[in-house]
Design a protein around this motif. Structure first.
Motif, mmCIF file in Angstrom:
data_model
loop_
_atom_site.group_PDB
_atom_site.id
_atom_site.type_symbol
_atom_site.label_atom_id
_atom_site.label_comp_id
_atom_site.label_asym_id
_atom_site.label_seq_id
_atom_site.Cartn_x
_atom_site.Cartn_y
_atom_site.Cartn_z
ATOM 1 N N GLY A 1 0.816 -1.200 0.000
ATOM 2 C CA GLY A 1 0.000 0.000 0.000
ATOM 3 C C GLY A 1 0.848 1.247 0.000
ATOM 4 O O GLY A 1 2.071 1.206 0.171
ATOM 5 N N GLN B 1 -2.232 7.332 -0.076
ATOM 6 C CA GLN B 1 -3.609 6.956 -0.397
ATOM 7 C C GLN B 1 -4.364 6.703 0.904
ATOM 8 O O GLN B 1 -4.187 5.668 1.550
ATOM 9 C CB GLN B 1 -3.634 5.713 -1.293
ATOM 10 C CG GLN B 1 -2.873 5.881 -2.597
ATOM 11 C CD GLN B 1 -3.414 7.024 -3.438
ATOM 12 O OE1 GLN B 1 -4.622 7.118 -3.682
ATOM 13 N NE2 GLN B 1 -2.516 7.913 -3.883
ATOM 14 N N GLU C 1 -6.212 3.369 1.622
ATOM 15 C CA GLU C 1 -5.334 2.220 1.850
ATOM 16 C C GLU C 1 -4.789 2.242 3.273
ATOM 17 O O GLU C 1 -4.630 1.183 3.905
ATOM 18 C CB GLU C 1 -4.200 2.210 0.826
ATOM 19 C CG GLU C 1 -4.662 1.996 -0.610
ATOM 20 C CD GLU C 1 -3.505 1.952 -1.594
ATOM 21 O OE1 GLU C 1 -2.333 2.022 -1.150
ATOM 22 O OE2 GLU C 1 -3.769 1.842 -2.816
#
Length: 382
Positions: free
Chosen positions: A79, A83, A86
Motif C-alpha cells: 500500500g 492513499q 489504503e
C-alpha cells in the motif's frame, strides 16, 4: 500495556516495514514482543524476505518470543501512505501504529512535491486513520534533521531535546520531516473513534548505520572504483553522532511497549535516538567499517578547500535543476549535504532512559562487528 501473559492479543502495524529501519523493527517485534497476535507490514514495495516467512497467500506464522505462547500472524500489505483509503484499511483493528514510512532524499532523486506528499500528507493520513478507526497509540520515526544541522552551520555539541538551537531549513527533506513531526505531536490527545485520546510520540534518530545502509554501500563501491581509496573532504574535527540500526529499532519497540502505561509522561514527547557509537566525522566513522574491508582514507586534511567545495556543490545544484527535464542527476555533493557533513551535530541525552528505560541493546563493538561482516559480504558478492 495491559498484562496479557497468557494469550497474545495485540495487533501492531509498521508502515514502511520493508525499509532499512522498518525491517529491523519488524524483526525486533517478532523476537521481543511476546504479546503480539498479529503484525502488519505495510509498504509500497514488499521485500523478498517476507516471502521467506509465507506459508499461504495472506499471512505467515512466526514463533513468538520464548516469553509468549502460540504464533504471530504476519500480514504483508502492499500500500501507499499517500492513499488515505489504503492507510485506513491497514490501520483498522490495530492497537499500535509505528509509522516509519517516509521518503529519505537529500540528493534530489524525488521532487519537493513528492517528498511533501509522502512525508507530510502520508503522516496526516496515518493520524486521520488512527482517529477514524479508534487506534490509540502512534509512534513516529522522525529525524535529528528536524532540528539540524541548520543552513547556518551552527554546531550542536552534546545537545539534548531541550538544548536551544535555531532550526533553519531550506531543503525539502528536513522541512517535510519537521512538518510531519509537528503534526504527530499536535495530534496527541485528539479523541479517536470511541472517545479515547490518541497518544503519540516521535523518535529522532541521529545518522543511522548498519547492515543494509545504502549510503555506506555507495561509499564502499566508490572506494573500489578509485582503487581502494577515498579522499578526505571533511575536517576530522567535525563530529557527528551516529546510531546503530538495531538500537533504533529497539527504542521503537520499547516506546510502543510503554506508551499506554506512561501516556501522561510520554505522550506528545520527542526523544533523540542515540547509542554509544563514537563521535567522529562522517568519513572517519565510515572508515571504522570500510577500513577493515580494504579501503583507505587519503589525507589528514581535506583534499579541496572549503570554498571550492561550496562552489562545486552550487554547480551540482544548478546542473541538477537544468538537467531535470532530460535526465536525473543526483550527485552526493550539494549545498545541503555539504552543510550537514561540515557541521558538528552530536547528541547526549538520557531522556529516553529516564522516561521508558532505554539502554542500547547492541554495544558499539557488536554494532561495528555486524556492520563490517555485512560490508565484507558485499565484497564477496561483488
Amino acid at each position: 500495556m495491559a498484562d496479557s501473559a497468557q494469550v497474545p492479543e495485540l495487533v501492531y502495524l509498521v508502515t514502511g516495514g520493508c525499509g532499512f529501519l522498518g525491517e529491523r523493527i519488524v524483526r525486533m517485534l517478532l523476537e521481543r514482543e511476546p504479546r503480539l497476535r498479529e503484525l502488519r507490514v505495510f509498504d509500497l514495495h514488499l521485500s523478498s524476505w517476507l516471502e521467506e516467512l509465507k506459508t499461504d497467500d495472506s499471512y505467515v506464522c512466526f514463533p513468538a518470543h520464548t516469553q509468549g505462547t502460540g504464533h504471530v500472524q504476519v500480514t504483508a500489505i502492499q500500500g501507499d501512505v499517500t492513499q488515505a483509503h489504503e492507510v485506513v484499511a491497514a490501520v483498522a483493528g490495530s492497537h499500535v501504529v509505528i509509522h516509519t514510512a517516509g521518503l529519505v532524499d537529500v540528493f534530489g532523486k524525488a521532487s519537493p512535491k513528492t517528498i511533501h506528499q509522502v512525508n507530510v500528507q502520508g503522516t496526516q493520513n496515518v493520524i486521520d486513520a488512527c482517529v477514524q478507526t479508534g487506534t490509540q497509540f502512534l509512534v513516529y520515526t522522525s529525524s535529528m534533521e528536524v532540528v539540524g544541522p541548520n543552513v547556518k552551520s551552527h554546531p550542536f555539541y552534546r545537545g539534548n531535546e531541550e538544548t536551544p538551537y535555531e532550526a533553519v531549513h531550506r531543503h525539502p527533506y528536513p522541512c517535510s520531516k519537521a512538518l510531519a513531526e509537528q503534526l504527530v505531536l499536535e495530534a496527541n490527545g485528539r479523541k479517536v473513534n470511541g472517545g479515547l485520546p490518541l497518544v503519540t510520540c516521535a523518535l529522532r534518530p541521529t545518522g543511522i548505520y548498519g547492515e543494509g545502509h545504502q549510503i555506506m554501500r555507495d561509499f564502499y563501491h566508490q572506494g573500489l572504483r578509485f582503487g581502494g581509496r577515498l579522499f578526505r573532504a571533511i575536517p576530522a574535527s567535525v563530529e557527528h553522532g551516529r546510531v546503530y540500526v538495531g538500537n533504533v529499532a529497539w527504542m521503537h519497540v520499547l516506546v510502543a511497549r510503554e506508551l499506554e502505561q506512561r501516556a501522561a509522561l510520554m505522550g506528545g514527547q520527542v526523544y533523540f535516538c542515540y547509542d554509544k557509537s563514537p563521535y567522529k566525522s562522517y568519513e572517519d566513522f565510515n572508515m571504522e567499517f570500510l577500513g577493515p574491508c580494504g579501503l583507505r582514507l587519503i589525507g589528514t586534511h581535506p583534499l579541496l578547500p572549503y570554498w571550492l567545495l561550496v562552489l562545486l556543490a552550487a554547480l551540482n545544484a544548478l546542473l541538477q535543476w537544468l538537467l531535470r527535464p532530460l535526465v536525473l542527476y543526483t550527485p552526493m555533493l550539494n549545498p545541503y549535504t555539504l552543510a550537514v557533513a561540515n557541521t558538528t551535530f552530536t547528541v547526549s541525552t538520557n531522556k529516553a532512559q529516564r522516561h521508558f528505560g532505554y539502554k542500547p541493546l547492541f554495544s558499539w563493538e557488536e554494532s561495528r562487528a555486524r556492520t563490517i561482516h555485512w560490508v565484507r559480504a558485499i565484497e564477496g558478492s561483488a
